[in-house]
Design an enzyme around this catalytic site. Sequence first.
Site, PDB file in Angstrom:
ATOM      1  N   PHE A 157       0.847  -1.190   0.000  1.00 44.18           N
ATOM      2  CA  PHE A 157       0.000   0.000   0.000  1.00 44.18           C
ATOM      3  C   PHE A 157       0.892   1.254   0.000  1.00 44.18           C
ATOM      4  CE2 PHE A 157      -2.689   3.055   2.484  1.00 44.18           C
ATOM      5  CZ  PHE A 157      -3.647   3.235   1.512  1.00 44.18           C
ATOM      6  N   ASP A 213       6.310  -3.233   8.795  1.00 44.31           N
ATOM      7  CA  ASP A 213       4.952  -2.816   8.437  1.00 44.31           C
ATOM      8  C   ASP A 213       4.080  -4.058   8.570  1.00 44.31           C
ATOM      9  OD1 ASP A 213       2.534  -2.193   7.287  1.00 44.31           O
ATOM     10  OD2 ASP A 213       3.394  -0.989   5.672  1.00 44.31           O
ATOM     11  N   HIS A 230      -0.927  -5.851   7.725  1.00 47.65           N
ATOM     12  CA  HIS A 230      -1.715  -7.016   7.300  1.00 47.65           C
ATOM     13  C   HIS A 230      -1.587  -8.168   8.296  1.00 47.65           C
ATOM     14  CE1 HIS A 230      -1.175  -5.898   2.726  1.00 47.65           C
ATOM     15  NE2 HIS A 230      -1.777  -4.952   3.420  1.00 47.65           N
ATOM     16  N   GLN A 244      -7.593   0.178  10.295  1.00 47.51           N
ATOM     17  CA  GLN A 244      -8.522   0.661   9.278  1.00 47.51           C
ATOM     18  C   GLN A 244      -9.558  -0.439   8.980  1.00 47.51           C
ATOM     19  OE1 GLN A 244      -8.191  -0.576   5.890  1.00 47.51           O
ATOM     20  NE2 GLN A 244      -9.695   0.783   4.948  1.00 47.51           N
ATOM     21  N   LYS A 280      -8.856  -4.098   7.790  1.00 50.68           N
ATOM     22  CA  LYS A 280      -7.776  -4.879   8.410  1.00 50.68           C
ATOM     23  C   LYS A 280      -8.323  -5.954   9.355  1.00 50.68           C
ATOM     24  CE  LYS A 280      -5.178  -2.460   5.922  1.00 50.68           C
ATOM     25  NZ  LYS A 280      -4.211  -1.416   5.997  1.00 50.68           N
ATOM     26  N   ARG A 319       4.741  16.921  23.749  1.00 53.32           N
ATOM     27  CA  ARG A 319       4.867  16.919  25.212  1.00 53.32           C
ATOM     28  C   ARG A 319       5.820  15.809  25.635  1.00 53.32           C
ATOM     29  NH1 ARG A 319      -1.305  17.358  25.167  1.00 53.32           N
ATOM     30  NH2 ARG A 319      -1.607  19.608  25.253  1.00 53.32           N
ATOM     31  N   TYR A 351       1.274  22.695  28.564  1.00 52.77           N
ATOM     32  CA  TYR A 351       1.650  23.596  27.463  1.00 52.77           C
ATOM     33  C   TYR A 351       3.165  23.707  27.321  1.00 52.77           C
ATOM     34  CZ  TYR A 351      -3.256  24.901  26.997  1.00 52.77           C
ATOM     35  OH  TYR A 351      -4.598  24.874  26.787  1.00 52.77           O
ATOM     36  N   ARG A 364      -3.697  11.185  18.693  1.00 53.33           N
ATOM     37  CA  ARG A 364      -4.273  10.267  19.674  1.00 53.33           C
ATOM     38  C   ARG A 364      -5.606   9.673  19.195  1.00 53.33           C
ATOM     39  NH1 ARG A 364      -2.981  15.066  22.667  1.00 53.33           N
ATOM     40  NH2 ARG A 364      -5.204  15.508  22.619  1.00 53.33           N
TER      41      ARG A 364
HETATM   42  C1  LIG Z   1      -3.459  -0.250   5.422  1.00 48.70           C
HETATM   43  C2  LIG Z   1      -1.995  -0.212   5.270  1.00 48.70           C
HETATM   44  C3  LIG Z   1      -1.210   0.819   5.815  1.00 48.70           C
HETATM   45  C4  LIG Z   1      -1.771   2.091   6.355  1.00 48.70           C
HETATM   46  O1  LIG Z   1      -2.744   1.975   7.311  1.00 48.70           O
HETATM   47  P1  LIG Z   1      -3.851   3.129   7.462  1.00 48.70           P
HETATM   48  O2  LIG Z   1      -4.482   2.789   8.760  1.00 48.70           O
HETATM   49  O3  LIG Z   1      -4.793   3.005   6.293  1.00 48.70           O
HETATM   50  O4  LIG Z   1      -3.169   4.434   7.496  1.00 48.70           O
HETATM   51  C5  LIG Z   1       0.174   0.706   5.741  1.00 48.70           C
HETATM   52  N1  LIG Z   1       0.749  -0.352   5.144  1.00 48.70           N
HETATM   53  C6  LIG Z   1       0.028  -1.344   4.588  1.00 48.70           C
HETATM   54  C7  LIG Z   1       0.753  -2.491   3.955  1.00 48.70           C
HETATM   55  C8  LIG Z   1      -1.366  -1.303   4.607  1.00 48.70           C
HETATM   56  O5  LIG Z   1      -2.062  -2.259   4.004  1.00 48.70           O
END
Ligand SMILES: *Cc1c(COP(=O)(O)O)cnc(C)c1O
Length: 403
Positions: A97, A168, A171, A194, A197, A226, A233, A243
Site C-alpha cells: 500500500f 509494516d 496485514h 482501518q 484490516k 509533550r 503547554y 491520539r
Molecule cells: C493499510 C496499510 C497501511 C496504512 O494503514 P492506514 O491505517 O490506512 O493508514 C500501511 N501499510 C500497509 C501495507 C497497509 O495495508
Amino acid sequence: MKEDLAVNGGPKTLNKDFNWPIFDDEDINAVAEITRSGAWGNPDCAGLVEQFEKEYATFCGSKYALTCVNGSVALRLALIACGVKPGDEVIVPPYTFIATASIVLEANCVPVFVDIDPDTYNIDPAEIEKAITGKTKVIMPVHFAGQACDMDAIMEIAAKNELRVIEDAAHAHGGEYKGKKLGSIGDAGCFSFQSSKNLTSGEGGIVVTDDEELYDMMNSLRNVGRIKGGQWYEHHNLGCNYRITQLQAALLSKQLSRLEEQTQKRDGNGIYLSALLEQIDGISPLKRGDGVTLHTNHIYIFKYDKSKFNNLSKRDFAEMLAAEGVPSFMGYPEPLYKQPLFQEKNFLCYAIPEYVDYTNVSCPETEKACYQDAVWIMQNTMLGTREDMDLIAAAIIKIQKAV
Ligand SMILES: *Cc1c(COP(=O)(O)O)cnc(C)c1O
C-alpha cells in the site's frame, strides 16, 4: 458452457455474504458505556486507551504499545523516532500500500524500492543487500498479506549494516514467524486498524516496541511534543495530535478478544484452499515462507496463468470469479514506483534530493505480480467454512471449463 457463468446470468457458485467487521452486543455495550460516561477523549482518561495498549503489547510479546490515529501515522512515528535525517534512504518493497513509501517521503527521506520474492510476494533479502548504500538507515519489510518476511535474514542484514528495522505489520495482526508475533521482531512493528484490516476500529493504528527510547519519542510525537513529566503547554518535539479516542479503545479490546481464533481459522482455511487450488492447471497459490508459523491471510493470494484459461485476462477472470460469489479482485494494478507521485516527483514541500528519480526503477517480479499473476481474496472470505473453500475451487474450475 459460457451461459452457465454467473457473469452471463447463470447461477452463482457461492451465495453468501462474508460480513466484516464482526461484532455482537458486547462490542455495542462497551462503546455505549463510554458514550454514556462522557469520557470520550484521550487523555480524558477512562483509561481504556492505556488498557488496550497493555493488552496489545502483551498479545505481541512486546514491552510497549502506542496507539495512534492510523497505520500510516504508526509508521511515521516509528520512522521519525528512529532519528532519520533528510536524504536518508529507507528500503521498502514496491508491492504494498502507498503508505509504506509515502510516509518515508513525509519524513524527508528517500524510499528505495527493492523487489519481492515471487514465491511469497515478500521483500527479497538478497535484493536488500544489493540496495544498501552509505545513506541507508532503515529497512521497512511488509509482512505482505499477513505472511512473515524472512526475518532471520533481514535482522542479520540490519545488524551487519547497523540499520533499524521497522516492520509494516498492517496485514499481520496475530501472525507469527517461528512462533514470535509479527511486529515484535524488529525495532518497531506498526499495525493499522482501518476498516479492512484483520483487527479494526474503523480507523486507528498502533506501534509495538521493546525500545524505551523509541517509545518515549513516539509518545511525545503523538502528543504534540509533550514529554513525560512535562507541563501541559510545554512542547519539546515537532509532533501533532495523533491520539485515538476511548470509544475506539473500547471497541478494540473487544475485537482483540476474537483475533486469535479468527487468525487460526483463516490460516487453516488458507492451507486447505491452497491444497485444492494446486490441483487446478494454471492456478498456483503463493508458497508458505520458511518460518511462517501463523499466516493471517489478510489477503489470500494465488497466481493466475491466463494461457490455461484461453487467454482470458486477469482482470476479466477476477471479475468472473467475483460474479460467481467469490469476493476477489486483481490487487494492485501497478508497482508503487509507477504511481504519478513517484514518476512526476509530486513531493511538494518535502526536502527530497534533486537526484532522486523513479522513472527508471524496475522491479520485474513486482511488475509480473501486478500485471499478470496475482489474484486476491480478502480476509473476511477466509473466515468462511470448509465448504465455502470447496466452492471457491469449484468456481475457478467452472470458469476454466467455460472459457
Ligand atoms: C493499510 C496499510 C497501511 C496504512 O494503514 P492506514 O491505517 O490506512 O493508514 C500501511 N501499510 C500497509 C501495507 C497497509 O495495508
